[in-house]
Design a protein around this motif. Structure first.
Motif, short mmCIF file in Angstrom:
data_model
loop_
_atom_site.label_atom_id
_atom_site.label_comp_id
_atom_site.label_asym_id
_atom_site.label_seq_id
_atom_site.Cartn_x
_atom_site.Cartn_y
_atom_site.Cartn_z
N VAL A 180 0.86 -1.18 0.00
CA VAL A 180 0.00 0.00 0.00
C VAL A 180 0.90 1.23 0.00
N SER A 181 0.44 2.30 -0.62
CA SER A 181 1.24 3.52 -0.66
C SER A 181 0.35 4.73 -0.89
N THR A 182 0.93 5.88 -0.59
CA THR A 182 0.24 7.14 -0.88
C THR A 182 1.27 8.20 -1.21
N ALA A 183 0.90 9.11 -2.10
CA ALA A 183 1.79 10.20 -2.52
C ALA A 183 1.02 11.51 -2.48
N VAL A 184 1.74 12.57 -2.13
CA VAL A 184 1.19 13.92 -2.11
C VAL A 184 2.05 14.80 -2.99
N GLN A 185 1.43 15.52 -3.91
CA GLN A 185 2.13 16.44 -4.80
C GLN A 185 1.61 17.86 -4.59
N TRP A 186 2.55 18.80 -4.62
CA TRP A 186 2.20 20.22 -4.50
C TRP A 186 2.74 20.96 -5.71
N THR A 187 1.86 21.56 -6.48
CA THR A 187 2.26 22.31 -7.66
C THR A 187 2.64 23.72 -7.26
N ALA A 188 3.96 23.99 -7.28
CA ALA A 188 4.46 25.29 -6.84
C ALA A 188 4.17 26.37 -7.87
N ASN A 189 4.30 26.01 -9.15
CA ASN A 189 4.01 26.94 -10.24
C ASN A 189 3.79 26.13 -11.51
N ASP A 190 3.74 26.79 -12.66
CA ASP A 190 3.45 26.10 -13.92
C ASP A 190 4.53 25.09 -14.30
N ARG A 191 5.71 25.20 -13.71
CA ARG A 191 6.82 24.32 -14.10
C ARG A 191 7.25 23.33 -13.03
N LEU A 192 7.05 23.65 -11.76
CA LEU A 192 7.65 22.87 -10.68
C LEU A 192 6.60 22.19 -9.81
N VAL A 193 6.81 20.88 -9.58
CA VAL A 193 5.95 20.10 -8.69
C VAL A 193 6.84 19.40 -7.66
#
Length: 256
Positions: A180-193
């Protein structure tokens, strides 16, 4: 984020001459590459009809003084808006062997989508396709599948996975391997995650009852539309032996 790393199964990366250490180390080196690199958790994104994603994933793994290099390109082709066909070969280098590993053939299907939530499944099999010291025993097949949930509410995206591998009895690892796993992504701007990914699984070694975990931090940067680069660093927690892994990748999406 458009998808590919899964995952080849741990059994698909075993060197039968160097068990048990190499079994665990190569399982780590070839571990789950189901998701958008460098993540280990899969997402529900698909390419769309006629579109292609070519992902090149590199990994440098070290455990107990042993180093393994892996190259796992992945080709995804959209056949329907919600369905992708996926092909993922592998190339490995360890202290006593190098060459082609196993090849993974998968289908991904997003069966539900109502913003911000979507659900999907990815399933397939791994087959011997190269050096049998770096993969499954000849004439065997390993099956795998993962249920996927993605919640996308900008600037945050969360992925959750429940997966199972069914390994050949002669592979030397646990026959049924859950994770089992989970991931969290945060989009800082149009280019960087920025991204964090955590997972726990059954121990590939059938003689152990541990539940080793992994923790990964990474970032994806868009150079131009359809072209991304990424880096990641992953550590194991409670695994024997403990491992550290650097990841890097280049992903290109296009319509032929």
């Amino acid at each position: 984020m458009p998808h590919p790393e899964p995952l080849p199964t741990p059994s698909a990366c075993l060197s039968r001459r160097t068990r048990p250490l190499a079994a665990c180390l190569l399982a780590w080196a070839c571990a789950p590459t189901w998701a958008a690199h460098p993540l280990q958790s899969e997402d529900t994104g698909t390419q769309g009809p006629g579109n292609v994603e070519w992902e090149n994933g590199l990994g440098w793994t070290r455990a107990a003084g042993v180093q393994v290099f892996s190259f796992q390109p992945q080709l995804s082709y959209g056949i329907r808006p919600e369905v992708d066909l996926i092909l993922q070969p592998s190339w490995l280098r360890q202290p006593d062997a190098r060459g082609r590993g196993d090849t993974q053939v998968d289908v991904k299907w997003r069966f539900f989508g109502e913003s911000p939530l979507s659900l999907g499944v990815r399933a397939g099999f791994a087959v011997p396709s190269g050096n049998d010291r770096l993969g499954l025993p000849p004439g065997t097949v390993a099956a795998h599948g993962v249920l996927i949930a993605t919640y996308d509410e900008a600037p945050w995206t969360v992925h959750a996975n429940i997966g199972m591998d069914r390994n050949p009895a002669t592979s030397g690892v646990r026959r049924h391997l859950w994770r089992v796993s989970t991931a969290v992504q945060w989009t800082a701007n149009d280019r960087l995650v920025w991204a964090l990914d955590a997972g726990v699984s059954a121990d590939p070694d059938p003689a152990r009852r541990r539940r080793p975990a992994t923790l990964l931090a990474g970032a994806v940067y868009t150079l131009s539309p359809g072209l991304d680069v990424d880096v990641g660093y992953q550590v194991s927690i409670g695994a024997q032996p403990s491992a550290r892994q650097w990841l890097a990748g280049l992903t290109y999406r296009f319509a032929p």
